[in-house]
Motif scaffolding. Structure first.
Motif, PDB file in Angstrom:
ATOM      1  N   LEU A 128       2.949   7.583  10.956  1.00  0.00           N
ATOM      2  CA  LEU A 128       3.127   6.169  10.629  1.00  0.00           C
ATOM      3  C   LEU A 128       4.309   5.958   9.687  1.00  0.00           C
ATOM      4  O   LEU A 128       4.784   6.898   9.033  1.00  0.00           O
ATOM      5  CB  LEU A 128       1.853   5.623   9.985  1.00  0.00           C
ATOM      6  N   GLN A 129       4.740   4.714   9.622  1.00  0.00           N
ATOM      7  CA  GLN A 129       5.837   4.304   8.772  1.00  0.00           C
ATOM      8  C   GLN A 129       5.303   3.455   7.611  1.00  0.00           C
ATOM      9  O   GLN A 129       4.230   2.862   7.730  1.00  0.00           O
ATOM     10  CB  GLN A 129       6.840   3.483   9.588  1.00  0.00           C
ATOM     11  N   PRO A 130       6.034   3.386   6.499  1.00  0.00           N
ATOM     12  CA  PRO A 130       5.554   2.556   5.380  1.00  0.00           C
ATOM     13  C   PRO A 130       5.258   1.116   5.784  1.00  0.00           C
ATOM     14  O   PRO A 130       4.331   0.504   5.238  1.00  0.00           O
ATOM     15  CB  PRO A 130       6.715   2.642   4.381  1.00  0.00           C
ATOM     16  N   GLU A 131       5.996   0.578   6.754  1.00  0.00           N
ATOM     17  CA  GLU A 131       5.752  -0.807   7.176  1.00  0.00           C
ATOM     18  C   GLU A 131       4.435  -0.976   7.935  1.00  0.00           C
ATOM     19  O   GLU A 131       4.029  -2.101   8.236  1.00  0.00           O
ATOM     20  CB  GLU A 131       6.907  -1.339   8.034  1.00  0.00           C
ATOM     21  N   ASP A 132       3.772   0.138   8.254  1.00  0.00           N
ATOM     22  CA  ASP A 132       2.460   0.072   8.891  1.00  0.00           C
ATOM     23  C   ASP A 132       1.344  -0.157   7.869  1.00  0.00           C
ATOM     24  O   ASP A 132       0.178  -0.338   8.248  1.00  0.00           O
ATOM     25  CB  ASP A 132       2.171   1.347   9.672  1.00  0.00           C
ATOM     26  N   PHE A 143     -16.190  -9.850  12.638  1.00  0.00           N
ATOM     27  CA  PHE A 143     -15.248  -8.917  12.038  1.00  0.00           C
ATOM     28  C   PHE A 143     -15.910  -7.983  11.030  1.00  0.00           C
ATOM     29  O   PHE A 143     -16.867  -8.360  10.353  1.00  0.00           O
ATOM     30  CB  PHE A 143     -14.123  -9.684  11.322  1.00  0.00           C
ATOM     31  N   GLY A 144     -15.348  -6.787  10.933  1.00  0.00           N
ATOM     32  CA  GLY A 144     -15.729  -5.868   9.883  1.00  0.00           C
ATOM     33  C   GLY A 144     -14.962  -6.142   8.607  1.00  0.00           C
ATOM     34  O   GLY A 144     -14.081  -7.007   8.593  1.00  0.00           O
ATOM     35  N   PRO A 145     -15.248  -5.398   7.541  1.00  0.00           N
ATOM     36  CA  PRO A 145     -14.600  -5.626   6.243  1.00  0.00           C
ATOM     37  C   PRO A 145     -13.169  -5.112   6.171  1.00  0.00           C
ATOM     38  O   PRO A 145     -12.434  -5.453   5.246  1.00  0.00           O
ATOM     39  CB  PRO A 145     -15.495  -4.866   5.268  1.00  0.00           C
ATOM     40  N   GLY A 146     -12.779  -4.278   7.141  1.00  0.00           N
ATOM     41  CA  GLY A 146     -11.409  -3.799   7.170  1.00  0.00           C
ATOM     42  C   GLY A 146     -11.204  -2.469   6.459  1.00  0.00           C
ATOM     43  O   GLY A 146     -12.016  -2.044   5.632  1.00  0.00           O
ATOM     44  N   THR A 147     -10.109  -1.815   6.831  1.00  0.00           N
ATOM     45  CA  THR A 147      -9.625  -0.611   6.148  1.00  0.00           C
ATOM     46  C   THR A 147      -8.254  -0.927   5.590  1.00  0.00           C
ATOM     47  O   THR A 147      -7.345  -1.315   6.331  1.00  0.00           O
ATOM     48  CB  THR A 147      -9.518   0.589   7.097  1.00  0.00           C
ATOM     49  N   ARG A 148      -8.112  -0.765   4.268  1.00  0.00           N
ATOM     50  CA  ARG A 148      -6.808  -0.982   3.624  1.00  0.00           C
ATOM     51  C   ARG A 148      -6.012   0.309   3.729  1.00  0.00           C
ATOM     52  O   ARG A 148      -6.373   1.303   3.130  1.00  0.00           O
ATOM     53  CB  ARG A 148      -7.013  -1.371   2.165  1.00  0.00           C
ATOM     54  N   LEU A 149      -4.955   0.286   4.527  1.00  0.00           N
ATOM     55  CA  LEU A 149      -4.139   1.475   4.775  1.00  0.00           C
ATOM     56  C   LEU A 149      -2.824   1.377   4.013  1.00  0.00           C
ATOM     57  O   LEU A 149      -2.122   0.361   4.093  1.00  0.00           O
ATOM     58  CB  LEU A 149      -3.846   1.607   6.270  1.00  0.00           C
ATOM     59  N   THR A 150      -2.508   2.456   3.308  1.00  0.00           N
ATOM     60  CA  THR A 150      -1.220   2.566   2.614  1.00  0.00           C
ATOM     61  C   THR A 150      -0.524   3.817   3.121  1.00  0.00           C
ATOM     62  O   THR A 150      -1.083   4.917   3.066  1.00  0.00           O
ATOM     63  CB  THR A 150      -1.400   2.659   1.093  1.00  0.00           C
ATOM     64  N   VAL A 151       0.695   3.637   3.627  1.00  0.00           N
ATOM     65  CA  VAL A 151       1.490   4.766   4.123  1.00  0.00           C
ATOM     66  C   VAL A 151       2.598   5.045   3.113  1.00  0.00           C
ATOM     67  O   VAL A 151       3.393   4.161   2.790  1.00  0.00           O
ATOM     68  CB  VAL A 151       2.101   4.452   5.494  1.00  0.00           C
ATOM     69  N   THR A 152       2.622   6.286   2.602  1.00  0.00           N
ATOM     70  CA  THR A 152       3.611   6.637   1.569  1.00  0.00           C
ATOM     71  C   THR A 152       4.699   7.530   2.140  1.00  0.00           C
ATOM     72  O   THR A 152       4.526   8.143   3.201  1.00  0.00           O
ATOM     73  CB  THR A 152       2.929   7.336   0.393  1.00  0.00           C
ATOM     74  N   PRO A 173     -12.667   4.541   6.756  1.00  0.00           N
ATOM     75  CA  PRO A 173     -12.960   4.341   5.336  1.00  0.00           C
ATOM     76  C   PRO A 173     -12.577   2.932   4.886  1.00  0.00           C
ATOM     77  O   PRO A 173     -11.962   2.192   5.646  1.00  0.00           O
ATOM     78  CB  PRO A 173     -12.083   5.390   4.666  1.00  0.00           C
ATOM     79  N   LYS A 174     -12.906   2.562   3.668  1.00  0.00           N
ATOM     80  CA  LYS A 174     -12.510   1.265   3.122  1.00  0.00           C
ATOM     81  C   LYS A 174     -11.044   1.281   2.732  1.00  0.00           C
ATOM     82  O   LYS A 174     -10.336   0.274   2.862  1.00  0.00           O
ATOM     83  CB  LYS A 174     -13.357   0.919   1.904  1.00  0.00           C
ATOM     84  N   HIS A 175     -10.608   2.407   2.200  1.00  0.00           N
ATOM     85  CA  HIS A 175      -9.225   2.585   1.778  1.00  0.00           C
ATOM     86  C   HIS A 175      -8.716   3.921   2.322  1.00  0.00           C
ATOM     87  O   HIS A 175      -9.475   4.887   2.395  1.00  0.00           O
ATOM     88  CB  HIS A 175      -9.099   2.582   0.255  1.00  0.00           C
ATOM     89  N   LEU A 176      -7.435   3.957   2.668  1.00  0.00           N
ATOM     90  CA  LEU A 176      -6.834   5.193   3.160  1.00  0.00           C
ATOM     91  C   LEU A 176      -5.375   5.224   2.735  1.00  0.00           C
ATOM     92  O   LEU A 176      -4.636   4.262   2.953  1.00  0.00           O
ATOM     93  CB  LEU A 176      -6.940   5.273   4.680  1.00  0.00           C
ATOM     94  N   VAL A 177      -4.996   6.340   2.108  1.00  0.00           N
ATOM     95  CA  VAL A 177      -3.597   6.575   1.764  1.00  0.00           C
ATOM     96  C   VAL A 177      -3.154   7.798   2.545  1.00  0.00           C
ATOM     97  O   VAL A 177      -3.812   8.836   2.517  1.00  0.00           O
ATOM     98  CB  VAL A 177      -3.411   6.818   0.248  1.00  0.00           C
ATOM     99  N   MET A 178      -2.057   7.678   3.274  1.00  0.00           N
ATOM    100  CA  MET A 178      -1.588   8.801   4.076  1.00  0.00           C
ATOM    101  C   MET A 178      -0.078   8.894   4.058  1.00  0.00           C
ATOM    102  O   MET A 178       0.619   7.874   3.907  1.00  0.00           O
ATOM    103  CB  MET A 178      -2.097   8.685   5.513  1.00  0.00           C
ATOM    104  N   GLY A 179       0.404  10.118   4.184  1.00  0.00           N
ATOM    105  CA  GLY A 179       1.831  10.342   4.274  1.00  0.00           C
ATOM    106  C   GLY A 179       2.307  10.136   5.701  1.00  0.00           C
ATOM    107  O   GLY A 179       1.516  10.049   6.636  1.00  0.00           O
ATOM    108  N   MET A 180       3.603  10.080   5.851  1.00  0.00           N
ATOM    109  CA  MET A 180       4.191   9.778   7.162  1.00  0.00           C
ATOM    110  C   MET A 180       3.993  10.903   8.165  1.00  0.00           C
ATOM    111  O   MET A 180       4.116  10.686   9.368  1.00  0.00           O
ATOM    112  CB  MET A 180       5.670   9.430   7.007  1.00  0.00           C
TER     113      MET A 180
END
Lengths: 112, 111
Positions: free
Chosen positions: A81-85, A103-112, A8-15
């Protein structure tokens, strides 16, 4: 067509979650790459696949697991994953190793 | 250790001016060098690739040069436009199948 797509373009996931990033190219390229980029830093190489085989692993923690199901597709499986990922994960491809990378446009990953 | 350096880290230039971005590398035994631009939060766009055997490459208003003996590459942008504002990254392939990136130059074109 010099396009590399990422979902996806953006992804938010828990540890404790398991998720996957997907990368696709239809340029007939035989080398594909995963990079990690933190804010205001250059991309850091994680993995290189050449002819669907893992060629380079830059000592990436095992919570990142790459997979290359076919010559057009590259996945990055994420687990524990860890928040620092949290970062921008970039996929790239090239005709062969050491050729021009796209290169592709990237996936912005946020680990909470 | 093979390293790539880009100085300055940031540059502001009035619109219409010509400008030069610099890239230096520590090992002259390179395979190729690639210039990219990156807009905030986006992926990298390849601008120019220079092979080890080449001295320069041109694409539109962009011209990249390579001097292996001095360990330098420059990216010349002619008649700058506000749309040129971005971070420009230089990346060197030292023959080990990997790209070693510089830290980038953040370019701002002032209208």
């Amino acid at each position: 067509d010099t396009e590399v797509t990422q979902t996806p373009k953006h992804l938010v996931m828990g540890m404790t979650n398991k998720k996957s990033l997907k990368c696709e190219q239809h340029m007939g390229h035989r080398a594909m790459y995963w990079y990690k980029q933190k804010a205001k830093k250059p991309p850091e190489l994680m993995f290189v696949y050449s002819y669907e085989k893992l060629s380079i692993n830059e000592s990436v923690p095992s919570r990142f697991s790459p997979e290359c199901p076919n010559s057009s597709l590259l996945n990055l499986h994420l687990h524990a994953l860890q928040p620092e990922d949290s970062a921008l994960y970039l996929c790239a491809s090239s005709q062969d190793r050491s050729y021009e990378q796209y290169f592709g446009p990237g996936t912005r990953l946020t680990v909470t | 250790k093979q390293e790539v350096t880009q100085i300055p880290a940031a540059l502001s230039v009035p619109e219409g001016e010509n400008l030069v971005l610099n890239c230096s590398f520590t090992d002259s035994a390179i395979y190729n060098l690639q210039w990219f631009r990156q807009d905030p939060g986006k992926g990298l766009t390849s601008l120019l690739l220079i092979q080890s055997s080449q001295r320069e490459q041109t694409s539109g208003r962009l011209n990249a040069s390579l001097d292996k003996s001095s360990g330098r590459s420059t990216l010349y942008i002619a008649a700058s436009q506000p749309g040129d504002s971005a971070t420009y990254l230089c990346a060197v392939n030292f023959g080990n199948e990997k790209l070693t990136f510089g830290t980038g130059t953040r370019l701002t074109i002032i209208p």
